[in-house]
Design a protein around this motif. Structure first.
Motif, PDB file in Angstrom:
ATOM      1  N   ALA A 241       0.829  -1.203   0.000  1.00  0.00           N
ATOM      2  CA  ALA A 241       0.000   0.000   0.000  1.00  0.00           C
ATOM      3  C   ALA A 241       0.869   1.261   0.000  1.00  0.00           C
ATOM      4  O   ALA A 241       0.603   2.240  -0.733  1.00  0.00           O
ATOM      5  CB  ALA A 241      -0.925   0.005   1.211  1.00  0.00           C
ATOM      6  N   GLU A 242       1.933   1.258   0.801  1.00  0.00           N
ATOM      7  CA  GLU A 242       2.835   2.414   0.856  1.00  0.00           C
ATOM      8  C   GLU A 242       3.527   2.623  -0.485  1.00  0.00           C
ATOM      9  O   GLU A 242       3.677   3.758  -0.958  1.00  0.00           O
ATOM     10  CB  GLU A 242       3.865   2.211   1.961  1.00  0.00           C
ATOM     11  N   ALA A 243       3.945   1.503  -1.124  1.00  0.00           N
ATOM     12  CA  ALA A 243       4.629   1.611  -2.413  1.00  0.00           C
ATOM     13  C   ALA A 243       3.689   2.089  -3.508  1.00  0.00           C
ATOM     14  O   ALA A 243       4.102   2.788  -4.441  1.00  0.00           O
ATOM     15  CB  ALA A 243       5.235   0.247  -2.774  1.00  0.00           C
ATOM     16  N   LEU A 244       2.409   1.729  -3.406  1.00  0.00           N
ATOM     17  CA  LEU A 244       1.415   2.204  -4.369  1.00  0.00           C
ATOM     18  C   LEU A 244       1.169   3.702  -4.200  1.00  0.00           C
ATOM     19  O   LEU A 244       1.062   4.455  -5.178  1.00  0.00           O
ATOM     20  CB  LEU A 244       0.112   1.419  -4.185  1.00  0.00           C
ATOM     21  N   LYS A 245       1.095   4.147  -2.958  1.00  0.00           N
ATOM     22  CA  LYS A 245       0.858   5.566  -2.684  1.00  0.00           C
ATOM     23  C   LYS A 245       2.035   6.432  -3.143  1.00  0.00           C
ATOM     24  O   LYS A 245       1.853   7.557  -3.625  1.00  0.00           O
ATOM     25  CB  LYS A 245       0.618   5.774  -1.194  1.00  0.00           C
ATOM     26  N   SER A 246       3.249   5.890  -3.019  1.00  0.00           N
ATOM     27  CA  SER A 246       4.434   6.661  -3.409  1.00  0.00           C
ATOM     28  C   SER A 246       4.668   6.647  -4.910  1.00  0.00           C
ATOM     29  O   SER A 246       5.441   7.452  -5.432  1.00  0.00           O
ATOM     30  CB  SER A 246       5.667   6.109  -2.701  1.00  0.00           C
ATOM     31  N   GLY A 247       4.004   5.732  -5.611  1.00  0.00           N
ATOM     32  CA  GLY A 247       4.210   5.603  -7.052  1.00  0.00           C
ATOM     33  C   GLY A 247       5.306   4.637  -7.436  1.00  0.00           C
ATOM     34  O   GLY A 247       5.542   4.401  -8.624  1.00  0.00           O
ATOM     35  N   HIS A 248       5.999   4.068  -6.461  1.00  0.00           N
ATOM     36  CA  HIS A 248       7.038   3.095  -6.780  1.00  0.00           C
ATOM     37  C   HIS A 248       6.428   1.876  -7.471  1.00  0.00           C
ATOM     38  O   HIS A 248       6.996   1.346  -8.433  1.00  0.00           O
ATOM     39  CB  HIS A 248       7.775   2.672  -5.513  1.00  0.00           C
ATOM     40  N   VAL A 249       5.277   1.437  -6.989  1.00  0.00           N
ATOM     41  CA  VAL A 249       4.507   0.385  -7.658  1.00  0.00           C
ATOM     42  C   VAL A 249       3.348   1.062  -8.369  1.00  0.00           C
ATOM     43  O   VAL A 249       2.579   1.810  -7.753  1.00  0.00           O
ATOM     44  CB  VAL A 249       3.990  -0.668  -6.643  1.00  0.00           C
TER      45      VAL A 249
END
Length: 528
Positions: A241-249
């Motif tokens: 979820a954190e990686a999705l919010k940051s745009g990394h994923v």
């Protein structure tokens, strides 16, 4: 009559298969754990999907249970360890919904790549946000498969049709199989670094739990997309979820969650996430296929001993089962002989060598070895059987070796079991007479032919005149009738063996008298 309980919703066709095969079947779905425990004691088989939890407590309440059939791929809802310990075969249906699940994974990739769910919701709301939903092509992208078994290999095949490059991490994937599938076999770190889309197709085990951890997600290339239609718990949902919010994923599509039913998740509410409620196997065709398969597999096992798609026992096809049956019985009896001798001498098993010659060398040896170990461990461990004996041996550090001799044999078939207790090694060999009658033909290298009988005496002695007369007189004096009498010796005047079947069990008092006979070296009772 053999009885099966179906405790989860299955196709009516499964019920019909059981009945056609002569098996009584009850369908009782939605039972509480307590109600199920109260019923299960009267059944030989239990057919489930995912709702019923086959726990240790349930298995303890099922003394007659022989098989649990899971209509589906995973067996997360079955305590396989406890089932194995109790000798209950656990089966699944790994092929019945493989295509359906693979197609769902491909559908999730498309939905993710083209933002189809969000675009559909927007359009239905009367908006026309054509510029908002900019997708990506799957063509030319690198798909990383974590797991390339039944489902993963189908996904790979479909991905090739989309002109994707496919790389795969799977410890069980051979180089030849990878070549046949047209995938590049790689290590996990390599896959994580290279893949544009990562799709999970591995069971949930201690080694695969959180295989996509926070650290692993951090090492992925920016813009990666993740698909999980396998099992919840394979990835760290909070870290994702954190990686999705940051745009990394760039996006994620999940059909499974760590906690199901999933009523809350850090992934819910994120626009770049597609979620479905564990629909991987949810097609009419798949539901019918797995129901039919589990009914056929359970029926074959309960009626013929055939074992297909078992999690905790070697497979035996329906064609093999009748042919293997006499060989398995021979192996069990030889193991029981060796086990009783080891127990009688207070030996601690260190190593077991099972040798196959003649016809036995060309059979499926795994069930034969399991039968031999069940016979061997039975006298020393209550409840040892073909299902749990290999596990019991492994847990106790017993080294088990199989040797197949492709050489002419004195007999059409020969099985020899050698046990090593650290300080002593002893062997027993047997064959099948008339194709189905087990018979001992060698003990400790001495030729002796003897049938197995319910009550027997095994005596080693010095080959001198007078032994047979005194031995017979001792048994006669105790009122014990001799049914058969078999002798063997290494050489004239040397070590000799006597195998005697009697009409009733020999008491410890009579056994003590036999041991006092001059020339007797050892005397033990045997029961088969």
């Amino acid at each position: 009559m053999t009885k099966v309980l179906i405790s989860d919703k299955l196709s009516p066709a499964a019920v019909e298969i059981f009945r056609q095969r002569g098996i009584a079947v009850d369908v009782k779905t939605g039972l509480s754990p307590a109600d199920l425990r109260g019923l299960i004691g009267g059944y030989d088989g239990l057919a489930v999907r995912s709702s019923t939890k086959v726990t240790k407590e349930l298995l303890e309440a099922a003394p007659n249970l022989k098989v649990v059939g899971r209509a589906g791929i995973g067996v997360d809802n079955v305590d396989v360890k406890s089932a194995t310990a109790r000798g209950v075969v656990v089966m699944n249906t790994p092929y019945g919904n493989a295509i359906t699940t693979a197609e769902h994974a491909i559908a999730m990739m498309f939905a993710l790549a083209r933002q189809i769910p969000e675009a559909s919701t927007s359009t239905k709301a009367g908006k026309w946000e054509k510029n908002r939903f900019m997708g990506v092509e799957l063509f030319g992208k690198t798909l990383g498969l974590i797991g390339c078994g039944n489902i993963g290999s189908i996904v790979a095949d479909r991905a090739h049709g989309l002109k994707m490059r496919v790389i795969a991490f799977d410890p069980y994937l051979t180089e030849k199989r990878a070549l046949d599938l047209g995938v590049e076999k790689v290590e996990l770190d390599d896959l994580i670094a290279r893949a544009d889309i990562i799709s999970l197709h591995t069971p949930l085990t201690e080694s695969t739990r959180n295989i996509l951890s926070r650290a692993a997600i951090a090492r992925m290339r920016k813009g990666v997309r993740i698909v999980n239609c396998a099992r919840g718990g394979l990835l760290d949902e909070a870290a994702l979820a954190e990686a999705l919010k940051s745009g990394h994923v760039a996006g994620a599509a999940l059909d499974v969650f760590e906690t199901e039913p999933a009523t809350a998740s850090p992934l819910f509410g994120l626009e770049n996430v597609v979620c479905t409620p564990h629909l991987g196997a949810a097609t009419a065709e798949a539901q019918e296929n797995v129901a039919l398969q589990v009914a056929e597999q359970m029926s074959d096992f309960l009626l013929t001993g055939a074992v297909a798609n078992a999690i905790n026992m070697p497979s035996v096809t329906a064609e093999e089962a009748p042919r293997l049956k006499p060989y398995m019985e021979l192996c069990r009896l030889l193991g029981a002989f060796a086990g009783q001798q080891t127990q009688a001498r207070d030996g601690v098993l260190k190593r077991v060598i099972i040798e196959y010659e003649g016809n036995a060398a060309h059979l499926n040896q795994r069930p034969l070895t399991a039968a031999a170990l069940a016979g061997l461990l039975g006298p020393m461990m209550t409840g040892a059987n073909m299902v749990n004996a290999p596990v019991l041996a492994r847990e106790r550090g017993i080294d088990v070796a199989e040797t197949v001799h492709d050489r002419p044999s004195e007999y059409q078939t020969l099985v020899r079991i050698t046990v090593d207790t650290g300080g002593q090694s002893r062997a027993v060999a047997g064959t099948l007479f008339a194709g189905s009658k087990p018979r001992i033909v060698e003990i400790k290298g001495i030729k002796v032919e003897a049938d197995f009988a319910p009550h027997m005496l095994y005596v080693t002695n010095h080959d001198k005149p007078g032994f047979i007369g005194r031995f017979g007189a001792t048994l006669a004096g105790a009122g014990i009738n001799i049914a058969t009498f078999h002798l063997g010796r290494a050489e004239a005047g040397g070590d000799a063996i006597c195998m005697v079947s009697v009409d009733e069990p020999v008491s410890e008092d009579v056994l003590a008298m036999v041991r006092t006979i001059p020339l007797v070296v050892q005397a033990t009772t045997l029961s088969f």
